[in-house]
Motif scaffolding. Structure first.
Motif, PDB file in Angstrom:
ATOM      1  N   VAL A  18     -14.737  27.869  15.020  1.00 47.25           N
ATOM      2  CA  VAL A  18     -15.101  27.955  13.607  1.00 47.25           C
ATOM      3  C   VAL A  18     -13.873  27.836  12.727  1.00 47.25           C
ATOM      4  CG1 VAL A  18     -16.214  29.352  11.863  1.00 47.25           C
ATOM      5  CG2 VAL A  18     -16.998  29.469  14.218  1.00 47.25           C
ATOM      6  N   LEU A  19     -12.837  28.616  13.062  1.00 44.81           N
ATOM      7  CA  LEU A  19     -11.749  28.794  12.114  1.00 44.81           C
ATOM      8  C   LEU A  19     -10.681  27.712  12.179  1.00 44.81           C
ATOM      9  CD1 LEU A  19     -11.508  32.613  12.467  1.00 44.81           C
ATOM     10  CD2 LEU A  19     -12.340  31.361  10.501  1.00 44.81           C
ATOM     11  N   SER A  20     -10.611  26.968  13.296  1.00 48.36           N
ATOM     12  CA  SER A  20      -9.632  25.898  13.268  1.00 48.36           C
ATOM     13  C   SER A  20     -10.242  24.530  13.526  1.00 48.36           C
ATOM     14  CB  SER A  20      -8.481  26.175  14.221  1.00 48.36           C
ATOM     15  OG  SER A  20      -8.816  25.814  15.515  1.00 48.36           O
ATOM     16  N   GLN A  21     -11.434  24.477  14.128  1.00 48.77           N
ATOM     17  CA  GLN A  21     -12.039  23.156  14.366  1.00 48.77           C
ATOM     18  C   GLN A  21     -13.179  22.871  13.417  1.00 48.77           C
ATOM     19  OE1 GLN A  21     -11.323  21.293  17.467  1.00 48.77           O
ATOM     20  NE2 GLN A  21     -10.946  22.840  18.998  1.00 48.77           N
ATOM     21  N   PHE A  22     -13.593  23.850  12.640  1.00 53.60           N
ATOM     22  CA  PHE A  22     -14.667  23.661  11.665  1.00 53.60           C
ATOM     23  C   PHE A  22     -15.970  23.209  12.291  1.00 53.60           C
ATOM     24  CE2 PHE A  22     -10.869  22.577   9.024  1.00 53.60           C
ATOM     25  CZ  PHE A  22     -10.891  23.728   8.276  1.00 53.60           C
ATOM     26  N   LEU A  23     -16.345  23.810  13.408  1.00 52.25           N
ATOM     27  CA  LEU A  23     -17.653  23.488  13.965  1.00 52.25           C
ATOM     28  C   LEU A  23     -18.516  24.738  13.849  1.00 52.25           C
ATOM     29  CD1 LEU A  23     -16.419  21.505  17.054  1.00 52.25           C
ATOM     30  CD2 LEU A  23     -17.594  20.582  15.075  1.00 52.25           C
ATOM     31  N   LEU A 174     -15.699  31.501   0.973  1.00 49.74           N
ATOM     32  CA  LEU A 174     -14.851  30.478   1.578  1.00 49.74           C
ATOM     33  C   LEU A 174     -13.380  30.853   1.498  1.00 49.74           C
ATOM     34  CD1 LEU A 174     -16.823  27.417   0.341  1.00 49.74           C
ATOM     35  CD2 LEU A 174     -16.210  27.832   2.699  1.00 49.74           C
ATOM     36  N   ILE A 175     -12.984  31.480   0.391  1.00 55.22           N
ATOM     37  CA  ILE A 175     -11.582  31.881   0.265  1.00 55.22           C
ATOM     38  C   ILE A 175     -11.256  32.975   1.286  1.00 55.22           C
ATOM     39  CG2 ILE A 175      -9.908  32.961  -1.293  1.00 55.22           C
ATOM     40  CD1 ILE A 175     -11.319  31.350  -3.545  1.00 55.22           C
ATOM     41  N   ALA A 177     -12.734  33.225   4.138  1.00 60.46           N
ATOM     42  CA  ALA A 177     -12.656  32.500   5.410  1.00 60.46           C
ATOM     43  C   ALA A 177     -11.286  31.855   5.569  1.00 60.46           C
ATOM     44  CB  ALA A 177     -13.756  31.448   5.482  1.00 60.46           C
ATOM     45  N   ALA A 178     -10.719  31.365   4.460  1.00 57.98           N
ATOM     46  CA  ALA A 178      -9.388  30.760   4.519  1.00 57.98           C
ATOM     47  C   ALA A 178      -8.368  31.784   5.005  1.00 57.98           C
ATOM     48  CB  ALA A 178      -8.992  30.225   3.140  1.00 57.98           C
ATOM     49  N   SER A 181      -8.858  32.503   8.662  1.00 59.32           N
ATOM     50  CA  SER A 181      -8.364  31.341   9.399  1.00 59.32           C
ATOM     51  C   SER A 181      -6.838  31.331   9.465  1.00 59.32           C
ATOM     52  CB  SER A 181      -8.897  30.083   8.711  1.00 59.32           C
ATOM     53  OG  SER A 181      -8.159  28.962   9.074  1.00 59.32           O
ATOM     54  N   LEU A 182      -6.223  31.742   8.349  1.00 60.46           N
ATOM     55  CA  LEU A 182      -4.765  31.810   8.289  1.00 60.46           C
ATOM     56  C   LEU A 182      -4.237  32.782   9.343  1.00 60.46           C
ATOM     57  CD1 LEU A 182      -2.505  30.674   6.496  1.00 60.46           C
ATOM     58  CD2 LEU A 182      -2.662  32.728   5.121  1.00 60.46           C
ATOM     59  N   MET A 185      -4.038  31.424  12.801  1.00 56.66           N
ATOM     60  CA  MET A 185      -2.963  30.478  13.110  1.00 56.66           C
ATOM     61  C   MET A 185      -1.825  31.162  13.847  1.00 56.66           C
ATOM     62  SD  MET A 185      -2.727  28.130   9.734  1.00 56.66           S
ATOM     63  CE  MET A 185      -1.270  27.298  10.306  1.00 56.66           C
TER      64      MET A 185
END
Lengths: 197, 225
Positions: A18-23, A174-175, A177-178, A181-182, A185
């Motif tokens: 979800v967080l790096s491949q956006f699936l 979404l923010i 989620a950003a 996701s960060l 990393m």
């Protein structure tokens, strides 16, 4: 052993679906508001991902590719996944009603979920063997679970915050989620060490 | 009658923009918009599939039995996706590599299945074609804007031409995708509010063609309010 562990770490953390491949973004945004639905959906995803891989991998490797029908991959995979989900639904309903009640409502949703089709296609671009593909499918599903559960927690906290009007609803989700996701990393180096690359 | 076609063609640009207003097709929107070129490539591929599948599904709308309509739609869509995949691989190998697995994943893009279910299965051919083209253009426009913003901030270029000296790499990585998308939806909401429309409150699930089958979990578990 290290390779297996590497694939697992890679699929759960550093290449989180979800967080790096956006699936699988739709269920990630849609079903992550409550913890119990988030867990139910994720368990169904793990289940279907492993099952779909178990069926589609041999089909491609032993039937489609040797007979020059590799171009049928997309169409064959999506039909098989759709049929498989229907079959699983019927079997669960008849023999495991308790499990059906827990996961059943999520199953039809999963047919058209890009995470499931995505995982079955990715095994080939990454060149995994059959056992590695199964591990990867399981890991990707678990990664989905981790992302969903973490994000459900974040959203619960967000409920109590005062959010500027123009960001209310989807934009702030979404923010958030950003930011999640960060933080993921940070895992990017771990798997490379395990894989010895 | 002419009015009707214009309406179906233009509604996808803002009023019913599939990504920003209906919140469909979020996965490719986030994943491949690392550059303007990729955004346009993905948008064009999806538009072709959308147009073709809308036409065929509209033609078959009286033939397909109601009970098996979703698998039938998926088969039609998968057929066209395979065609597009082969054409892109043959003539635009660079785009094919850049889009990776997101090209075959157009099959499960909910914009396409959603339009089949909501529009093409109930409307005549030409109107469905207009709807497919309009929605496709709206999708392409959104992807192009996302791609341009992320490429400009993340790589400092537009269409590969250098513009900024100090790019912020984070914008072409995963978190930047979520961030830019969030702000873009906020901007679209603000624009819609100025035009007197409601903000996009549905999350992807509510517009999903399978939503009614999952016992309302999506709608209630969906977005705020």
């Amino acid at each position: 052993m290290n390779v297996t562990l590497g694939i697992l770490v890679l699929s759960i953390l550093s290449e989180n679906f979800v967080l790096s491949q956006f699936l699988g973004i739709c269920p990630f945004l849609g079903v992550s508001k409550k913890l119990n639905t988030a867990v139910g959906m994720s368990l169904a995803v793990i289940f279907v991902m492993v099952l779909a891989t178990a069926v589609t991998y041999p089909l491609y490797a032993y039937v489609l590719e040797p007979h020059g029908m590799a171009y049928l991959q997309t169409i064959a995979f999506i039909l098989i996944i759709a049929a498989l989900v229907q079959l699983v639904e019927l079997v669960l309903k008849k023999y495991l009603p308790a499990l059906y009640r827990a996961l059943g409502i999520y199953l039809p949703l999963i047919t058209t979920n890009c995470a499931v089709l995505g995982v079955t296609l990715l095994h080939f671009t990454k060149g995994y063997t059959y056992p590695q593909a199964l591990v990867n499918a399981f890991g990707s599903g678990v990664g989905f679970l981790v992302a969903m559960v973490l994000f459900a927690g974040v959203r619960e906290r967000m409920e109590e915050c005062e959010i500027p009007k123009f960001l209310q609803g989807l934009p702030i989700t979404l923010i958030a989620a950003a930011l999640v996701s960060l933080s993921f990393m940070g895992f990017s180096g771990i798997a490379n060490g395990l894989l010895g690359a | 009658m002419n009015n009707r076609y214009t309406k179906e063609l233009t509604k996808g640009l803002l009023a019913e923009n599939p990504v920003l207003r209906l919140c469909l097709g979020t996965c490719p929107t986030l994943a491949i918009t690392t550059s303007l070129k990729n955004g346009l490539g993905m948008g064009a591929a999806a538009t072709v599939v959308l147009l073709c599948s809308n036409v065929v599904i509209s033609l078959l709308r009286r033939v397909i039995p109601d009970k098996v309509r979703i698998p039938a739609y998926i088969t039609v869509i998968a057929g066209f996706v395979t065609l597009v995949q082969m054409v892109v691989q043959a003539y635009l190998p660079a785009v094919y590599d850049a889009l990776g697995i997101y090209l075959p994943l157009i099959v499960v893009n909910c914009i396409i299945l959603g339009r089949a279910e909501a529009f093409a299965s109930k409307n005549p051919v030409l109107l469905s074609a207009a709807d497919g083209l309009g929605m496709g253009l709206g999708f392409t426009l959104t992807l192009a804007v996302m791609g341009a913003v992320r490429e400009l901030l993340g790589a400092g270029t537009i269409f590969g031409l250098p513009v900024l000296h100090t790019p912020m790499l984070i914008f072409i990585m995963a978190p930047g995708g979520f961030f830019v998308f969030g702000l873009l939806i906020a901007a679209a909401n603000a624009l819609a509010a100025r035009l007197g429309r409601k903000p996009a409150q549905k999350s992807g699930c509510a517009g999903c063609p399978a939503a009614h089958e999952c016992a309302g979990e999506c709608q209630t578990g969906g977005n705020d309010q």
